[in-house]
Design a protein around this motif. Structure first.
Motif, mmCIF file in Angstrom:
data_model
loop_
_atom_site.group_PDB
_atom_site.id
_atom_site.type_symbol
_atom_site.label_atom_id
_atom_site.label_comp_id
_atom_site.label_asym_id
_atom_site.label_seq_id
_atom_site.Cartn_x
_atom_site.Cartn_y
_atom_site.Cartn_z
ATOM 1 N N VAL A 53 72.857 101.170 25.056
ATOM 2 C CA VAL A 53 73.871 101.336 26.091
ATOM 3 C C VAL A 53 75.052 100.455 25.709
ATOM 4 C CG1 VAL A 53 74.476 100.927 28.510
ATOM 5 C CG2 VAL A 53 72.189 101.775 27.925
ATOM 6 N N VAL A 54 76.249 101.033 25.752
ATOM 7 C CA VAL A 54 77.482 100.256 25.617
ATOM 8 C C VAL A 54 78.260 100.524 26.893
ATOM 9 C CG1 VAL A 54 79.616 99.880 24.338
ATOM 10 C CG2 VAL A 54 77.503 100.437 23.097
ATOM 11 N N ALA A 55 78.573 99.460 27.622
ATOM 12 C CA ALA A 55 79.230 99.620 28.916
ATOM 13 C C ALA A 55 80.334 98.595 29.084
ATOM 14 C CB ALA A 55 78.206 99.450 30.037
ATOM 15 N N ASP A 56 81.413 99.037 29.731
ATOM 16 C CA ASP A 56 82.435 98.052 30.063
ATOM 17 C C ASP A 56 82.114 97.440 31.417
ATOM 18 O OD1 ASP A 56 83.394 100.037 31.878
ATOM 19 O OD2 ASP A 56 85.063 100.569 30.589
ATOM 20 N N PHE A 57 82.632 96.237 31.622
ATOM 21 C CA PHE A 57 82.370 95.517 32.866
ATOM 22 C C PHE A 57 83.655 94.904 33.377
ATOM 23 C CE2 PHE A 57 81.084 91.415 34.940
ATOM 24 C CZ PHE A 57 80.610 91.982 36.108
ATOM 25 N N TYR A 58 84.052 95.369 34.543
ATOM 26 C CA TYR A 58 85.202 94.828 35.257
ATOM 27 C C TYR A 58 84.706 94.515 36.665
ATOM 28 C CZ TYR A 58 88.029 96.641 31.444
ATOM 29 O OH TYR A 58 88.560 96.885 30.204
ATOM 30 N N PRO A 59 84.524 93.239 36.999
ATOM 31 C CA PRO A 59 84.002 92.903 38.331
ATOM 32 C C PRO A 59 84.854 93.526 39.433
ATOM 33 C CG PRO A 59 84.154 90.951 36.959
ATOM 34 C CD PRO A 59 84.841 92.057 36.210
ATOM 35 N N VAL A 85 71.570 96.701 24.608
ATOM 36 C CA VAL A 85 72.661 96.748 25.585
ATOM 37 C C VAL A 85 73.814 95.880 25.107
ATOM 38 C CG1 VAL A 85 73.338 96.301 27.977
ATOM 39 C CG2 VAL A 85 71.023 97.115 27.467
ATOM 40 N N VAL A 86 75.001 96.482 25.102
ATOM 41 C CA VAL A 86 76.227 95.778 24.741
ATOM 42 C C VAL A 86 77.204 95.947 25.896
ATOM 43 C CG1 VAL A 86 78.138 95.607 23.089
ATOM 44 C CG2 VAL A 86 75.839 96.262 22.289
ATOM 45 N N VAL A 87 77.714 94.828 26.393
ATOM 46 C CA VAL A 87 78.663 94.830 27.505
ATOM 47 C C VAL A 87 80.015 94.367 26.986
ATOM 48 C CG1 VAL A 87 79.215 93.803 29.744
ATOM 49 C CG2 VAL A 87 76.839 94.415 29.198
ATOM 50 N N LEU A 88 81.040 95.166 27.242
ATOM 51 C CA LEU A 88 82.418 94.828 26.867
ATOM 52 C C LEU A 88 83.142 94.381 28.132
ATOM 53 C CD1 LEU A 88 83.124 98.034 24.722
ATOM 54 C CD2 LEU A 88 82.066 95.886 23.999
ATOM 55 N N TYR A 89 83.830 93.255 28.076
ATOM 56 C CA TYR A 89 84.436 92.710 29.293
ATOM 57 C C TYR A 89 85.757 92.014 28.976
ATOM 58 C CZ TYR A 89 82.900 88.137 27.673
ATOM 59 O OH TYR A 89 82.734 87.000 26.931
ATOM 60 N N PRO A 90 86.669 91.963 29.951
ATOM 61 C CA PRO A 90 87.908 91.213 29.763
ATOM 62 C C PRO A 90 87.603 89.716 29.820
ATOM 63 C CG PRO A 90 87.840 92.120 31.968
ATOM 64 C CD PRO A 90 86.631 92.654 31.237
ATOM 65 N N PRO A 91 88.274 88.895 29.040
ATOM 66 C CA PRO A 91 87.975 87.455 29.006
ATOM 67 C C PRO A 91 87.977 86.788 30.373
ATOM 68 C CG PRO A 91 89.500 88.024 27.249
ATOM 69 C CD PRO A 91 89.341 89.255 28.105
ATOM 70 N N GLU A 92 88.813 87.251 31.288
ATOM 71 C CA GLU A 92 88.866 86.622 32.614
ATOM 72 C C GLU A 92 87.603 86.892 33.440
ATOM 73 O OE1 GLU A 92 91.231 90.503 32.843
ATOM 74 O OE2 GLU A 92 91.104 88.832 31.448
ATOM 75 N N ALA A 93 86.736 87.774 32.966
ATOM 76 C CA ALA A 93 85.481 88.067 33.665
ATOM 77 C C ALA A 93 84.294 87.301 33.085
ATOM 78 C CB ALA A 93 85.202 89.566 33.630
ATOM 79 N N ALA A 94 84.560 86.321 32.239
ATOM 80 C CA ALA A 94 83.478 85.591 31.566
ATOM 81 C C ALA A 94 82.508 84.943 32.559
ATOM 82 C CB ALA A 94 84.052 84.539 30.626
#
Length: 128
Positions: A53-59, A85-94
């Motif tokens: 699974v590759v998913a983006d994450f934006y809270p 599982v690989v999650v791609l996220y913007p740095p501000e969501a660390a």
């Protein structure tokens, strides 16, 4: 007829903002299935359990009991321990990613912007 179909890679692109890695997924031997909603992701997981699974994450602050759709997907993946599982996220969501790791350990998280080499390395090395 192919008796050994390629393993499914579920690409959950809720927001995007990064390159389409479908060619990479195929080159790595996956059959990519792209979905754009948590509901569709859950449906694919029931019909064709993925190998990755590759998913983006934006809270999302509008979720009452979760930080976003990714949490539901990670909960479903817990029943499939061999899924990468690989999650791609913007740095501000660390910090939100760190909170997810507490509840759902074992995924690889890559901050955006992300390049093909980083995604490839994560898919080759990330094992739940």
């Amino acid at each position: 007829m192919n008796k050994n179909p390629a393993p499914v890679l579920l690409s959950f692109v809720e927001v995007g903002g990064y390159p389409d890695f479908s060619l990479l997924y195929r080159r790595l031997g996956f059959d990519p299935v792209v979905v754009t909603s948590g509901r569709k992701a859950q449906s694919v997981m029931r019909q064709r359990p993925p190998a990755a699974v590759v998913a983006d994450f934006y809270p999302q602050s509008d979720f009452r009991d979760r930080t976003g759709s990714l949490e539901s997907l990670l909960a479903a993946v817990q029943r499939l321990p061999e899924v990468r599982v690989v999650v791609l996220y913007p740095p501000e969501a660390a910090s939100a990613v760190d909170k997810l790791r507490v509840r759902f350990p074992g995924f690889t998280a890559l901050p955006l912007p992300v390049d093909e080499a980083a995604v490839e390395a994560a898919l080759r090395g990330a094992r739940r």
